[in-house]
Design a protein around this motif. Structure first.
Motif, PDB file in Angstrom:
ATOM      1  N   ASN A 218      30.100 -23.271  85.555  1.00 45.96           N
ATOM      2  CA  ASN A 218      29.206 -23.094  84.410  1.00 45.96           C
ATOM      3  C   ASN A 218      29.343 -24.264  83.441  1.00 45.96           C
ATOM      4  O   ASN A 218      30.399 -24.878  83.327  1.00 45.96           O
ATOM      5  CB  ASN A 218      29.535 -21.793  83.667  1.00 45.96           C
ATOM      6  N   VAL A 219      28.254 -24.515  82.717  1.00 47.17           N
ATOM      7  CA  VAL A 219      28.249 -25.520  81.665  1.00 47.17           C
ATOM      8  C   VAL A 219      27.222 -25.114  80.624  1.00 47.17           C
ATOM      9  O   VAL A 219      26.188 -24.517  80.956  1.00 47.17           O
ATOM     10  CB  VAL A 219      27.932 -26.931  82.220  1.00 47.17           C
ATOM     11  N   THR A 220      27.518 -25.400  79.344  1.00 46.21           N
ATOM     12  CA  THR A 220      26.602 -25.097  78.253  1.00 46.21           C
ATOM     13  C   THR A 220      25.801 -26.340  77.904  1.00 46.21           C
ATOM     14  O   THR A 220      26.378 -27.413  77.694  1.00 46.21           O
ATOM     15  CB  THR A 220      27.360 -24.597  77.017  1.00 46.21           C
ATOM     16  N   ALA A 221      24.480 -26.207  77.865  1.00 49.36           N
ATOM     17  CA  ALA A 221      23.591 -27.335  77.578  1.00 49.36           C
ATOM     18  C   ALA A 221      22.886 -27.105  76.247  1.00 49.36           C
ATOM     19  O   ALA A 221      22.415 -25.991  75.971  1.00 49.36           O
ATOM     20  CB  ALA A 221      22.562 -27.507  78.689  1.00 49.36           C
ATOM     21  N   TYR A 222      22.819 -28.140  75.423  1.00 48.66           N
ATOM     22  CA  TYR A 222      22.161 -28.077  74.123  1.00 48.66           C
ATOM     23  C   TYR A 222      21.294 -29.318  73.970  1.00 48.66           C
ATOM     24  O   TYR A 222      21.807 -30.423  73.850  1.00 48.66           O
ATOM     25  CB  TYR A 222      23.204 -28.012  73.005  1.00 48.66           C
ATOM     26  N   PHE A 223      19.975 -29.137  74.023  1.00 49.28           N
ATOM     27  CA  PHE A 223      19.049 -30.268  74.005  1.00 49.28           C
ATOM     28  C   PHE A 223      18.386 -30.482  72.649  1.00 49.28           C
ATOM     29  O   PHE A 223      18.207 -31.605  72.212  1.00 49.28           O
ATOM     30  CB  PHE A 223      17.956 -30.070  75.061  1.00 49.28           C
ATOM     31  N   MET A 224      17.996 -29.381  71.982  1.00 46.75           N
ATOM     32  CA  MET A 224      17.188 -29.511  70.772  1.00 46.75           C
ATOM     33  C   MET A 224      17.361 -28.260  69.923  1.00 46.75           C
ATOM     34  O   MET A 224      17.564 -27.163  70.442  1.00 46.75           O
ATOM     35  CB  MET A 224      15.709 -29.703  71.152  1.00 46.75           C
ATOM     36  N   GLU A 225      17.283 -28.435  68.584  1.00 44.31           N
ATOM     37  CA  GLU A 225      17.361 -27.295  67.689  1.00 44.31           C
ATOM     38  C   GLU A 225      16.076 -26.478  67.754  1.00 44.31           C
ATOM     39  O   GLU A 225      14.998 -27.001  68.006  1.00 44.31           O
ATOM     40  CB  GLU A 225      17.610 -27.764  66.258  1.00 44.31           C
ATOM     41  N   ASP A 226      16.205 -25.190  67.507  1.00 39.54           N
ATOM     42  CA  ASP A 226      15.056 -24.290  67.496  1.00 39.54           C
ATOM     43  C   ASP A 226      14.276 -24.507  66.210  1.00 39.54           C
ATOM     44  O   ASP A 226      14.804 -24.276  65.111  1.00 39.54           O
ATOM     45  CB  ASP A 226      15.533 -22.840  67.604  1.00 39.54           C
ATOM     46  N   PRO A 227      13.013 -24.978  66.282  1.00 40.05           N
ATOM     47  CA  PRO A 227      12.250 -25.220  65.048  1.00 40.05           C
ATOM     48  C   PRO A 227      11.946 -23.951  64.276  1.00 40.05           C
ATOM     49  O   PRO A 227      11.596 -23.999  63.108  1.00 40.05           O
ATOM     50  CB  PRO A 227      10.959 -25.890  65.565  1.00 40.05           C
ATOM     51  N   GLY A 228      12.081 -22.794  64.917  1.00 37.76           N
ATOM     52  CA  GLY A 228      11.811 -21.533  64.238  1.00 37.76           C
ATOM     53  C   GLY A 228      12.951 -21.052  63.372  1.00 37.76           C
ATOM     54  O   GLY A 228      12.798 -20.123  62.573  1.00 37.76           O
ATOM     55  N   GLU A 229      14.130 -21.673  63.497  1.00 36.30           N
ATOM     56  CA  GLU A 229      15.274 -21.265  62.706  1.00 36.30           C
ATOM     57  C   GLU A 229      15.151 -21.831  61.291  1.00 36.30           C
ATOM     58  O   GLU A 229      14.630 -22.920  61.094  1.00 36.30           O
ATOM     59  CB  GLU A 229      16.570 -21.777  63.348  1.00 36.30           C
ATOM     60  N   PRO A 230      15.619 -21.089  60.248  1.00 37.22           N
ATOM     61  CA  PRO A 230      15.631 -21.631  58.884  1.00 37.22           C
ATOM     62  C   PRO A 230      16.427 -22.918  58.823  1.00 37.22           C
ATOM     63  O   PRO A 230      17.377 -23.103  59.576  1.00 37.22           O
ATOM     64  CB  PRO A 230      16.309 -20.510  58.060  1.00 37.22           C
ATOM     65  N   TYR A 231      16.024 -23.785  57.880  1.00 33.72           N
ATOM     66  CA  TYR A 231      16.660 -25.104  57.808  1.00 33.72           C
ATOM     67  C   TYR A 231      18.158 -24.998  57.583  1.00 33.72           C
ATOM     68  O   TYR A 231      18.940 -25.684  58.213  1.00 33.72           O
ATOM     69  CB  TYR A 231      16.021 -25.916  56.671  1.00 33.72           C
ATOM     70  N   GLU A 232      18.561 -24.066  56.639  1.00 31.78           N
ATOM     71  CA  GLU A 232      19.981 -23.998  56.340  1.00 31.78           C
ATOM     72  C   GLU A 232      20.774 -23.462  57.523  1.00 31.78           C
ATOM     73  O   GLU A 232      21.990 -23.668  57.607  1.00 31.78           O
ATOM     74  CB  GLU A 232      20.232 -23.117  55.114  1.00 31.78           C
ATOM     75  N   ASP A 233      20.118 -22.767  58.438  1.00 24.96           N
ATOM     76  CA  ASP A 233      20.824 -22.237  59.597  1.00 24.96           C
ATOM     77  C   ASP A 233      20.944 -23.256  60.713  1.00 24.96           C
ATOM     78  O   ASP A 233      21.650 -23.019  61.687  1.00 24.96           O
ATOM     79  CB  ASP A 233      20.101 -20.993  60.138  1.00 24.96           C
ATOM     80  N   CYS A 234      20.228 -24.362  60.578  1.00 23.75           N
ATOM     81  CA  CYS A 234      20.245 -25.354  61.648  1.00 23.75           C
ATOM     82  C   CYS A 234      21.479 -26.239  61.589  1.00 23.75           C
ATOM     83  O   CYS A 234      21.776 -26.953  62.530  1.00 23.75           O
ATOM     84  CB  CYS A 234      18.994 -26.241  61.587  1.00 23.75           C
ATOM     85  N   TRP A 235      22.175 -26.220  60.461  1.00 26.83           N
ATOM     86  CA  TRP A 235      23.358 -27.078  60.320  1.00 26.83           C
ATOM     87  C   TRP A 235      24.592 -26.231  60.472  1.00 26.83           C
ATOM     88  O   TRP A 235      24.781 -25.246  59.776  1.00 26.83           O
ATOM     89  CB  TRP A 235      23.352 -27.771  58.961  1.00 26.83           C
ATOM     90  N   VAL A 236      25.440 -26.645  61.372  1.00 27.50           N
ATOM     91  CA  VAL A 236      26.672 -25.917  61.633  1.00 27.50           C
ATOM     92  C   VAL A 236      27.835 -26.883  61.464  1.00 27.50           C
ATOM     93  O   VAL A 236      27.786 -28.008  61.948  1.00 27.50           O
ATOM     94  CB  VAL A 236      26.683 -25.328  63.059  1.00 27.50           C
ATOM     95  N   SER A 237      28.849 -26.442  60.777  1.00 28.81           N
ATOM     96  CA  SER A 237      29.999 -27.311  60.555  1.00 28.81           C
ATOM     97  C   SER A 237      30.644 -27.691  61.858  1.00 28.81           C
ATOM     98  O   SER A 237      30.889 -26.847  62.710  1.00 28.81           O
ATOM     99  CB  SER A 237      31.017 -26.600  59.661  1.00 28.81           C
ATOM    100  N   ARG A 238      30.943 -29.005  62.026  1.00 31.31           N
ATOM    101  CA  ARG A 238      31.621 -29.452  63.235  1.00 31.31           C
ATOM    102  C   ARG A 238      33.032 -28.881  63.310  1.00 31.31           C
ATOM    103  O   ARG A 238      33.622 -28.804  64.366  1.00 31.31           O
ATOM    104  CB  ARG A 238      31.681 -30.970  63.289  1.00 31.31           C
ATOM    105  N   SER A 239      33.580 -28.486  62.142  1.00 35.31           N
ATOM    106  CA  SER A 239      34.915 -27.905  62.163  1.00 35.31           C
ATOM    107  C   SER A 239      34.913 -26.547  62.834  1.00 35.31           C
ATOM    108  O   SER A 239      35.943 -26.075  63.301  1.00 35.31           O
ATOM    109  CB  SER A 239      35.449 -27.782  60.734  1.00 35.31           C
ATOM    110  N   ASP A 240      33.720 -25.900  62.864  1.00 28.63           N
ATOM    111  CA  ASP A 240      33.635 -24.605  63.554  1.00 28.63           C
ATOM    112  C   ASP A 240      33.669 -24.765  65.050  1.00 28.63           C
ATOM    113  O   ASP A 240      33.990 -23.834  65.786  1.00 28.63           O
ATOM    114  CB  ASP A 240      32.346 -23.873  63.149  1.00 28.63           C
ATOM    115  N   GLU A 241      33.230 -25.976  65.531  1.00 28.87           N
ATOM    116  CA  GLU A 241      33.211 -26.295  66.967  1.00 28.87           C
ATOM    117  C   GLU A 241      32.346 -25.333  67.774  1.00 28.87           C
ATOM    118  O   GLU A 241      32.587 -25.094  68.931  1.00 28.87           O
ATOM    119  CB  GLU A 241      34.642 -26.291  67.529  1.00 28.87           C
TER     120      GLU A 241
END
Length: 358
Positions: A218-241
């Motif tokens: 298995n592998v997790t793939a992340y290509f693009m942010e969901d444009p339907g998500e609120p702007y403030e929810d699109c940013w996630v702290s890198r410290s959260d990993e």
């Protein structure tokens, strides 16, 4: 020997040219008088030319090599990891390999026989059957197209199937498996994705299967942010990993730092004194709208007044009341001086000072 055979079979005896052999005493011996020697070139033949074995199994290969005088026999192979035993004192000679390793698949085994006349040899390729093993599966990276790289071992060649979030992925012209390098037992390639979007994010499972077993990774793939998500929810702290789906972030050549940022890039959102509620934002927007309307109204009123004044200046300069209009500029402020002259007996003159704003 070959000269005597040729001479006896092709030339009439009456026309036979006499050939001689020299013995150890330098005496000439007529070739016609010598018997045909008992010698022959070896002829090698292996017991099989389709040598297949399942990983962990054993086999014995035989080599038959007649010749006169009897030839010496040897086995030739290189880089074999399995344990083996050979017997070359007998004819046929034998080679036994036990507990065969999958790494020995594709090794060429040769039997060589040689005597005083010459030599001969025969070869066979060893094929080892073993279940699939996914040795490499990494996060996607952009390379003309997005690529989820993988490497799979197995013999026969495994059938590859992909799952996206647990559902079988139907390959199309835009998402498909492409093998770049392949040999007998190893296959390297990509799951190629053309212009993937946020709907292609998720967990990808590679399933490899052949008649001897299966393997998956298995592998997790992340290509693009969901444009339907609120702007403030699109940013996630890198410290959260973790990303929005709870999957771990990953760093690779195709990953952009725009997908995440550190908490130092923003103000402390946990401080309630800095928090702006949605109601405050709405009130501020309404106040801004009212201010714009007021400014536009004042500007329209000023323009209308200027137009009226210009009309009066143009058509009222020599009216029946004898009015005169002058326009002067003092410094950076424009003023209009309207002179009204009363033609009565006293001859008085009235001056009225009217400033022009703007």
């Amino acid at each position: 020997m070959w000269i005597k055979v040729f001479q006896d079979s092709k030339t009439p005896k009456s026309e036979t040219q006499d050939f001689y052999c020299m013995n150890d005493n330098n005496q000439r011996i007529s070739l016609m008088e010598k018997p045909i020697p008992n010698c022959g070139l070896p002829s090698v033949k292996l017991s099989t030319h389709n040598l297949t074995v399942v990983e962990g199994g054993s086999f014995t290969l035989y080599c038959d090599a007649p010749g006169s005088p009897p030839p010496s026999i040897s086995w030739i192979f290189s880089n074999i990891a399995s344990k083996y035993e050979s017997d070359t004192n007998k004819n046929p000679a034998s080679l036994t390999i036990k507990n065969v390793f999958s790494n020995d698949s594709g090794v060429q085994i040769s039997c060589v026989a040689e005597n005083s006349v010459g030599e001969d040899q025969d070869s066979v390729d060893l094929a080892v059957f073993f279940p699939p093993n996914i040795t490499f599966l990494e996060v996607p990276y952009p390379d003309h197209h997005w690529c989820i790289p993988f490497s799979v071992r197995g013999n026969p060649q495994p059938t590859l199937t992909w799952l996206h979030d647990g559902v079988k992925l139907n390959e199309t012209d835009f998402i498909f498996t492409k093998i770049h390098v392949s040999n007998r037992t190893e296959h390297h390639g990509c799951l190629q994705l053309d212009n993937p979007t946020h709907v292609n994010n998720g967990n990808y499972t590679l399933v490899a299967q052949n008649p001897y077993g299966r393997d998956e990774a298995n592998v997790t793939a992340y290509f693009m942010e969901d444009p339907g998500e609120p702007y403030e929810d699109c940013w996630v702290s890198r410290s959260d990993e973790t990303d929005l789906t709870g999957s771990p972030f990953y760093d690779h050549p195709g990953y952009s730092e725009d997908y995440g940022t550190t908490t130092n890039d923003f103000e402390d959102t946990t401080n309630n004194s800095n928090t702006v509620t949605s109601t405050d934002v709405s009130n501020k927007d309404n106040e801004d709208s009212i201010t714009v309307y007021v400014v536009v109204g004042i500007a329209a009123l000023v323009c209308t007044g200027l137009v009226i004044m210009l009309i009066i200046l143009k058509f009222g300069r020599h009216s029946k009341f004898g009015m005169k209009v002058e326009l002067k500029q003092v410094g950076l402020v424009e003023q209009m001086w309207l002179s009204l002259q009363d033609c009565d007996n006293e001859g008085s003159v009235l001056f009225h000072k009217i400033p022009l704003d703007g």
